[in-house]
Design an enzyme around this catalytic site. Structure first.
Site, PDB file in Angstrom:
ATOM      1  N   LEU A 104      55.969  28.918  49.876  1.00  0.00           N
ATOM      2  CA  LEU A 104      56.638  28.743  48.591  1.00  0.00           C
ATOM      3  C   LEU A 104      55.785  29.343  47.479  1.00  0.00           C
ATOM      4  O   LEU A 104      54.677  28.862  47.201  1.00  0.00           O
ATOM      5  CB  LEU A 104      56.897  27.255  48.330  1.00  0.00           C
ATOM      6  CG  LEU A 104      57.636  26.503  49.449  1.00  0.00           C
ATOM      7  CD1 LEU A 104      57.896  25.061  49.028  1.00  0.00           C
ATOM      8  CD2 LEU A 104      58.941  27.196  49.817  1.00  0.00           C
TER       9      LEU A 104
ATOM     10  N   ALA B 184      57.408  30.737  44.311  1.00  0.00           N
ATOM     11  CA  ALA B 184      58.383  31.157  43.298  1.00  0.00           C
ATOM     12  C   ALA B 184      58.107  30.600  41.913  1.00  0.00           C
ATOM     13  O   ALA B 184      58.662  31.084  40.931  1.00  0.00           O
ATOM     14  CB  ALA B 184      59.795  30.746  43.733  1.00  0.00           C
ATOM     15  N   GLY B 185      57.272  29.567  41.812  1.00  0.00           N
ATOM     16  CA  GLY B 185      57.123  28.861  40.545  1.00  0.00           C
ATOM     17  C   GLY B 185      56.366  29.644  39.490  1.00  0.00           C
ATOM     18  O   GLY B 185      55.549  30.521  39.790  1.00  0.00           O
TER      19      GLY B 185
ATOM     20  N   GLN C 170      64.364  32.968  44.863  1.00  0.00           N
ATOM     21  CA  GLN C 170      64.869  31.761  44.227  1.00  0.00           C
ATOM     22  C   GLN C 170      65.075  32.086  42.748  1.00  0.00           C
ATOM     23  O   GLN C 170      64.123  32.089  41.962  1.00  0.00           O
ATOM     24  CB  GLN C 170      63.888  30.591  44.403  1.00  0.00           C
ATOM     25  CG  GLN C 170      64.433  29.265  43.896  1.00  0.00           C
ATOM     26  CD  GLN C 170      63.408  28.146  43.969  1.00  0.00           C
ATOM     27  OE1 GLN C 170      62.191  28.385  43.942  1.00  0.00           O
ATOM     28  NE2 GLN C 170      63.880  26.906  44.056  1.00  0.00           N
TER      29      GLN C 170
ATOM     30  N   THR D 181      61.791  22.051  45.529  1.00  0.00           N
ATOM     31  CA  THR D 181      61.231  22.557  46.775  1.00  0.00           C
ATOM     32  C   THR D 181      62.267  22.673  47.896  1.00  0.00           C
ATOM     33  O   THR D 181      62.216  23.615  48.695  1.00  0.00           O
ATOM     34  CB  THR D 181      60.080  21.646  47.227  1.00  0.00           C
ATOM     35  OG1 THR D 181      60.489  20.267  47.121  1.00  0.00           O
ATOM     36  CG2 THR D 181      58.852  21.865  46.362  1.00  0.00           C
TER      37      THR D 181
ATOM     38  N   HIS E 171      27.285  42.631  25.624  1.00  0.00           N
ATOM     39  CA  HIS E 171      25.879  42.270  25.760  1.00  0.00           C
ATOM     40  C   HIS E 171      25.501  41.058  24.906  1.00  0.00           C
ATOM     41  O   HIS E 171      26.153  40.724  23.927  1.00  0.00           O
ATOM     42  CB  HIS E 171      24.983  43.460  25.415  1.00  0.00           C
ATOM     43  CG  HIS E 171      25.270  44.089  24.089  1.00  0.00           C
ATOM     44  ND1 HIS E 171      26.310  44.969  23.879  1.00  0.00           N
ATOM     45  CD2 HIS E 171      24.647  43.955  22.890  1.00  0.00           C
ATOM     46  CE1 HIS E 171      26.315  45.357  22.612  1.00  0.00           C
ATOM     47  NE2 HIS E 171      25.322  44.754  21.987  1.00  0.00           N
TER      48      HIS E 171
END
Length: 394
Positions: free
Chosen positions: A6, A8-9, A78, A84, A309
């Site tokens: 999973l 897709a979030g 999705q 889920t 720097h």
């Protein structure tokens, strides 16, 4: 065996780092976060990987392509992130027989993933000191007898960590999931049915980390950098000192007077020094630059990030193409020694870390001699003035 991962979030709790990059693709050691899960699945015997993608989907496609480590890859899209169970449902057209589901933004020890693949059906179970915020398993030996979501009185200290091995018949169950009060289709509904209808084994997960917030990305790098075997393939000046687990990839440059105390990874195209000091678990990603007399401690520098720097950066995460002007100093410790707080979805949240610096989104630029306070969030493209002390998010 198919492994559904999973990914897709959007990862709103990871902002500003996920503003244009999906959370599972954030850097953890030598690869994106989700690639650690994919590698564990391949090593466990996955015949095909199915990534569920959505937010910034092309980034995932471009990295994994048509195969990963010799294993074919498919993508299920999705379009709306509706939970889920909804995510897994998008992948089922590519699934045959038993299948494993893993969260793409979690890290699991590889032995646990291997054990998960070996037992059908099974669920990953991790021991925590306070199980109340999780889905908690009731157990009879190593058999799961019930799952209780966020109980006030937990039946055990073993919790659900989003690692599942479903039997083939479970593919039909995802159609029956109803929308929850949160407006999502929850995979826990399928898990509860699985436990009710089958003998389900709890697979012990020795080590697990859900990577949802910026300080957890630091923790993920601390874990995975410590597993690297030191090697020198790039250009390292004879006067440089490398101690512990240090990797200098081909095409990276470590200049004279540099001291690096590992674990540390200096990636292709990155430069360190001269006369710089890198310590703690630090990732200097592709094309990043650590300038003259700079100290970097326990931090992540994303691709193209530059620290000018005479600067100090500690316990911080810098996004892509960040440019810290010369003399920029990051404070990473509160005077009262309390845990540093960070803004997550508009609320100041404890990081549970005594030391935590700044999180800078892509393209942030600081003026010379800027001073940055602990727990500071700089959104993508933010700037500071020369000599400015910044103690509020921007």
């Amino acid at each position: 065996m198919h492994a559904v991962i999973l990914a897709a979030g959007e990862g709103t709790r990871m902002r500003p780092l996920s503003g244009s990059l999906p959370k599972p693709m954030l850097p953890v050691s030598d690869r994106p976060l989700v690639a650690h899960t994919a590698s564990a699945a391949v090593e466990a015997g996955a015949d095909e990987l199915v990534f569920v993608i959505g937010y910034e989907a092309d980034t995932v496609r471009e990295y994994f392509g048509d195969s990963y480590r010799g294993v074919p890859v498919e993508y299920a899209v999705q379009e709306e992130q509706l939970g889920t169970a909804h995510a897994v449902e998008q992948a089922l057209e590519y699934v045959e027989g038993d299948f494993v589901v893993l969260n793409g933004d979690d890290l699991y020890d590889t032995a646990a993933v291997d054990s998960l693949f070996s037992h059908t059906p099974s669920l990953g179970a991790y021991t925590v000191s306070d199980p109340r915020p999780y889905g908690v398993f009731s157990l009879d030996g190593d058999r799961v007898t019930d799952v209780v979501e966020k109980p006030d009185d937990p039946p055990s200290d073993r919790v659900n960590v989003g690692a599942y091995h479903f039997p083939a018949e479970a593919t039909a169950w995802f159609d029956d999931v109803e929308m929850s009060e949160r407006g999502e289709y929850e995979i826990t509904d399928v898990v509860e049915r699985l436990v009710a209808e089958r003998d389900v084994r709890a697979v012990n997960v020795e080590r697990w980390l859900g990577v949802g917030r910026p300080w957890e990305l630091l923790e993920a790098n601390e874990w995975k950098l410590a597993e690297l075997d030191g090697r020198i393939e790039g250009e390292v000046h004879a006067d440089a000192e490398l101690e512990g687990r240090v990797v200098v990839e081909e095409g990276a440059t470590v200049r004279s007077g540099v001291v690096i105390e590992g674990p540390a990874l200096i990636r292709e195209g990155a430069t360190v020094g001269p006369n710089a000091y890198v310590r703690g678990a630090t990732l200097v990603d592709e094309g990043a630059k650590v300038g003259h007399a700079v100290e970097v401690k326990n931090s992540v520098l994303s691709p193209g990030a530059t620290i000018g720097h005479l600067s100090y950066v500690g316990d911080s995460v810098l996004g892509r193409d960040v440019n810290f002007g010369a003399g920029t100093k990051v404070a990473n410790l509160r005077h009262d020694d309390d845990d540093v707080k960070f803004t997550v979805k508009g609320e100041r949240t404890s990081t549970e870390r005594r030391k935590f610096g700044v999180v800078a989104g892509d393209g942030v630029k600081t003026g010379i001699n800027s001073s940055l306070s602990p727990g500071l969030r700089l959104n993508a493209g933010a700037t500071t003035r020369p000599g400015e002390t910044v103690d509020r998010d921007r």
